[in-house]
Design a protein around this motif. Structure first.
Motif, mmCIF file in Angstrom:
data_model
loop_
_atom_site.group_PDB
_atom_site.id
_atom_site.type_symbol
_atom_site.label_atom_id
_atom_site.label_comp_id
_atom_site.label_asym_id
_atom_site.label_seq_id
_atom_site.Cartn_x
_atom_site.Cartn_y
_atom_site.Cartn_z
ATOM 1 N N ASP A 36 0.825 -1.235 0.000
ATOM 2 C CA ASP A 36 0.000 0.000 0.000
ATOM 3 C C ASP A 36 0.849 1.271 0.000
ATOM 4 N N TYR A 37 1.924 1.287 0.814
ATOM 5 C CA TYR A 37 2.743 2.511 0.841
ATOM 6 C C TYR A 37 3.690 2.596 -0.361
ATOM 7 N N GLY A 167 2.402 4.496 7.863
ATOM 8 C CA GLY A 167 1.674 3.417 7.193
ATOM 9 C C GLY A 167 1.022 3.833 5.890
ATOM 10 N N GLY A 168 0.441 2.866 5.208
ATOM 11 C CA GLY A 168 -0.305 3.117 3.977
ATOM 12 C C GLY A 168 -1.773 3.376 4.290
ATOM 13 N N MET A 170 -4.321 1.021 3.543
ATOM 14 C CA MET A 170 -5.140 -0.190 3.485
ATOM 15 C C MET A 170 -6.063 -0.366 4.695
ATOM 16 N N TYR A 221 9.088 -1.639 10.245
ATOM 17 C CA TYR A 221 8.145 -1.103 9.259
ATOM 18 C C TYR A 221 8.710 0.183 8.641
ATOM 19 N N GLY A 331 1.473 -6.071 9.063
ATOM 20 C CA GLY A 331 2.814 -5.490 9.123
ATOM 21 C C GLY A 331 3.906 -6.519 9.387
HETATM 22 C C1 GLA Z 1 0.206 -2.378 8.457
HETATM 23 C C2 GLA Z 1 -0.030 -0.994 7.872
HETATM 24 C C3 GLA Z 1 -0.705 -1.079 6.494
HETATM 25 C C4 GLA Z 1 0.068 -2.036 5.586
HETATM 26 C C5 GLA Z 1 0.341 -3.350 6.286
HETATM 27 C C6 GLA Z 1 1.237 -4.267 5.482
HETATM 28 O O1 GLA Z 1 -1.004 -2.996 8.737
HETATM 29 O O2 GLA Z 1 -0.841 -0.229 8.732
HETATM 30 O O3 GLA Z 1 -0.804 0.192 5.936
HETATM 31 O O4 GLA Z 1 1.249 -1.435 5.135
HETATM 32 O O5 GLA Z 1 0.955 -3.163 7.543
HETATM 33 O O6 GLA Z 1 0.611 -4.652 4.307
#
Ligand code: GLA
Length: 379
Positions: A36-37, A167-168, A170, A221, A331
């Motif tokens: 996602d990121y 984070g991304g 998703m 991460y 994650g």
């Molecule tokens: C965490 C982040 C998401 C994504 C996942 C891995 O859950 O919050 O944005 O990057 O890890 O797919």
């Protein structure tokens, strides 16, 4: 049942019944991890594990009271002067309050009780459910019209700018846009998405929780986010979404082994999302399983976000004929594995995996057979 118990708890804490309850789901992700990121593709779905937030009027005009029932902790805030707290659970909420204020909304004080059935540290995204549910509740309470995309943006920005979590999108997307019995293929670049049925008659999606969450989750991460940026820069693309395996091989000599591996995983994982979607349409169970195992393999060896406990669970799953496929989810560095398992004999299969896991790690795992549900709603 749970709603009644939340109403009762709220009444016990604040003497009157709540005005309304927000229910925000956690998520699973079928495939498309750490994409996602990188502006890539993900394939998540909202599940029947929720953060519940019961809201009602404040006792005093200048005082907000929030009770986190599972933590047995409470916070007293004055919304006109919120700032970062030493209690990390409060910061998820404070970050959202600040986002409202940044947008020019003045918020009235309120009382709120929070209770969750999403296992914390299970990689099912309890924090995004909390943030999105809280934002939805504040908007409702203050008659503010907010689209799901605006809520997503507020949560994402708060994570990046206030909490320092890069984070991304998703997790927020899944909690907000989830739909009963449907997963969603989301293009994190242009944000287009489609709903896809993932019901497979003879199979269930089962999560098995390692019950560990290693400390290197946040740092690991963050490192991956930076490594992917570096890879994209060397490959001359805006994000790894735009990179192709051929480009990677042409530039191999300019990349360290580590950076090469990270990029190789992301490019492969993006492709797997589409192959997985096609296999799902064709009900090609064998291929679904192979893709799940391939995703785990990449996350373990190339992306290096797995851990011993997750690998043990996936290896045990591989020994079971009734398990179609399994992989770590979310994650990484702990949390759950996602398993696609034949309904016939499911309990025995899961019991065997759990028993062997306990023998090997001395940790008792939990499992959840998940139902796919709707996104955030006000009850
Ligand atoms: C965490 C982040 C998401 C994504 C996942 C891995 O859950 O919050 O944005 O990057 O890890 O797919």
């Amino acid at each position: 049942m749970i709603l009644q118990s939340i109403r009762t708890s709220y009444e016990r804490a604040f003497s009157i019944p709540p005005s309304f309850i927000v229910r925000a789901p956690g998520r699973i992700n079928l495939i498309g991890e750490h994409t996602d990121y990188n502006n890539g593709f993900v394939f998540p779905a909202a599940v029947d594990k929720y953060v519940y937030l019961a809201f009602g009027p404040a006792f005093l005009v200048d005082e907000t009271r929030i009770f986190a029932k599972d933590l047995a902790k409470s916070a007293i805030l004055d919304l006109t002067q919120v700032e970062k707290s030493s209690e990390s659970w409060q910061n998820y909420l404070i970050g959202i309050i600040l986002q409202f204020q940044k947008k020019g909304h003045s918020l009235k004080n309120f009382n709120c009780l929070i209770q969750s059935t999403i296992p914390i540290g299970g990689g099912m995204s309890s924090s995004s459910a909390l943030e999105c549910g809280f934002a939805k509740g504040l908007a409702h309470l203050n008659d503010i019209e907010l689209s799901n995309w605006e809520i997503l943006e507020m949560s994402h920005t708060s994570n990046h700018e206030f909490l320092g979590i890069k984070g991304g999108i998703m997790d927020q997307f899944s909690s907000l846009f989830g739909k009963k019995d449907q997963a969603m293929i989301l293009d994190c670049d242009d944000r287009s998405f489609s709903y896809e049925s993932i019901l497979l008659e003879d199979y269930e999606w089962v999560l098995i929780n390692t019950q560990v969450q290693h400390d290197n989750l946040i740092s690991g991460y963050g490192d991956r986010v930076l490594e992917c940026k570096e890879a994209a820069k060397i490959l001359g693309v805006e994000s790894l979404r735009r990179a192709r395996m051929e480009d990677l091989d042409t530039k191999k000599l300019q990349l360290s082994n580590e950076i090469y591996n990270r990029a190789c995983f992301v490019i492969g994982e993006n492709e797997r999302v589409h192959t997985f979607a096609q296999a799902l349409k064709e009900k090609n169970i064998k291929q679904l399983g192979e893709l799940l195992y391939a995703s785990h393999d990449g996350l373990q060896r190339l992306y290096e976000v797995s851990c011993r406990e997750l690998d043990v669970l996936v290896d045990l799953a591989k020994k079971e004929e009734g398990v179609v496929g399994a992989r770590m989810m979310g994650g990484g560095f702990g949390g759950c594995t996602l398993n696609l398992i034949k309904k016939k004999g499911l309990e025995e299969i899961v019991d065997r995996i759990k028993t062997s896991y306990f023998e090997m790690t001395k940790i008792s795992p939990e499992h959840y057979i998940v139902e796919i549900e709707d996104g955030v709603s006000i009850i």
